[in-house]
Write an enzyme that holds these catalytic residues in place. Sequence first.
Site, PDB file in Angstrom:
ATOM      1  N   SER A  31       0.816  -1.213   0.000  1.00  0.00           N
ATOM      2  CA  SER A  31       0.000   0.000   0.000  1.00  0.00           C
ATOM      3  C   SER A  31       0.852   1.267   0.000  1.00  0.00           C
ATOM      4  O   SER A  31       1.807   1.401   0.772  1.00  0.00           O
ATOM      5  CB  SER A  31      -0.928   0.005   1.214  1.00  0.00           C
ATOM      6  OG  SER A  31      -1.658   1.214   1.265  1.00  0.00           O
ATOM      7  N   LYS A  82     -13.799  -3.771   2.163  1.00  0.00           N
ATOM      8  CA  LYS A  82     -14.667  -2.648   1.837  1.00  0.00           C
ATOM      9  C   LYS A  82     -16.147  -2.927   2.092  1.00  0.00           C
ATOM     10  O   LYS A  82     -16.920  -1.989   2.337  1.00  0.00           O
ATOM     11  CB  LYS A  82     -14.449  -2.214   0.392  1.00  0.00           C
ATOM     12  CG  LYS A  82     -13.073  -1.601   0.150  1.00  0.00           C
ATOM     13  CD  LYS A  82     -12.939  -1.073  -1.271  1.00  0.00           C
ATOM     14  CE  LYS A  82     -11.580  -0.429  -1.488  1.00  0.00           C
ATOM     15  NZ  LYS A  82     -11.450   0.158  -2.846  1.00  0.00           N
ATOM     16  N   ASP A 119     -13.494   6.644  -3.408  1.00  0.00           N
ATOM     17  CA  ASP A 119     -13.090   6.166  -4.732  1.00  0.00           C
ATOM     18  C   ASP A 119     -13.931   6.810  -5.833  1.00  0.00           C
ATOM     19  O   ASP A 119     -13.414   7.170  -6.892  1.00  0.00           O
ATOM     20  CB  ASP A 119     -13.234   4.640  -4.824  1.00  0.00           C
ATOM     21  CG  ASP A 119     -12.162   3.895  -4.050  1.00  0.00           C
ATOM     22  OD1 ASP A 119     -11.054   4.451  -3.886  1.00  0.00           O
ATOM     23  OD2 ASP A 119     -12.425   2.758  -3.610  1.00  0.00           O
ATOM     24  N   GLY A 144     -16.798  -6.317 -10.702  1.00  0.00           N
ATOM     25  CA  GLY A 144     -16.341  -6.291  -9.323  1.00  0.00           C
ATOM     26  C   GLY A 144     -16.483  -4.923  -8.689  1.00  0.00           C
ATOM     27  O   GLY A 144     -17.112  -4.008  -9.240  1.00  0.00           O
ATOM     28  N   GLY A 252      -3.675   4.751 -12.197  1.00  0.00           N
ATOM     29  CA  GLY A 252      -4.095   4.359 -10.863  1.00  0.00           C
ATOM     30  C   GLY A 252      -3.549   5.256  -9.772  1.00  0.00           C
ATOM     31  O   GLY A 252      -4.198   5.456  -8.744  1.00  0.00           O
TER      32      GLY A 252
END
Length: 288
Positions: A31, A82, A119, A144, A252
């Site tokens: 991360s 999540k 997000d 997804g 990203g």
Amino acid sequence: MTPAPTGRNDGRADGTAKRRAAVLGSPIAHSLSPALHRAAYAALGLGEWTYDRFEVDEAALPAFVRGLDADWAGLSLTMPLKRAIIPLLDSIGRDAASVEAVNTVVRAEDGTLTGDNTDIPGMVAALRERGVESVPSAAVLGAGATAASAVAALARICTGPVTAYVRGPARAAEMRGWGERLGVEVLTRDWERAADALTAPLVVATTPAGSADAFADRVPDRPGTLFDVLYDPWPTPLAARWAERGGAVVGGLDLLVHQAVLQVELMTGRPGPLAAMRAAGEAALRAR
């Protein structure tokens, strides 16, 4: 699993209290969130704030959350947590509810926990930074949780249909269901036809590393905008070819930084410093 540390709030003599935050997930060692959030704290002068990472899976999550004390300001959540976090919260925001996914938890002074999803607005902000305010149609590669967030983001900027390229009828039905829920016309196509997506004005690739590499040779001569949610390794073959052909590319890291900027604001009450956080993310990637 490392348990959530507990302890008394031992702020400095001038009254500046220690505040804690961290990212949870499994795996978590990769991360970049600690680099981004720590850079934000430094830029904002929040010397008593700390940000860590903890390896936590779904089974260990309830105990970790119970261990949060008054020092804790919030949490960032990545996979597979999540959705697992939702039953442990007192409330969730509209964005989080819309896709049933929480990536941010804020702990109030009274101990209540509120979940949100940065997000979705992070995707919108990353696109707008590159000048993408509105598109007549779009394509999504994959299904997804990330694809669902992409559909939610596209609901704000796409005026026409979104075509999702997925594997299998179950995934197709799931994506159409998200479209109905989010107020977006989602059409589905089999993954074998995914190269057709490359002619869309905006293509959002949400697939794992390597999945879209084969499409690099199929990029059209005058492509639109590609939003590839991967960031390591970067650029992906698809993103590299897209840029060579003159198309706009959003990566990203752009998403990670923009969603983290919003997390910092939710946790600290102060706008996240975009430039400092992006520089920290780029430096962390170079060091790998």
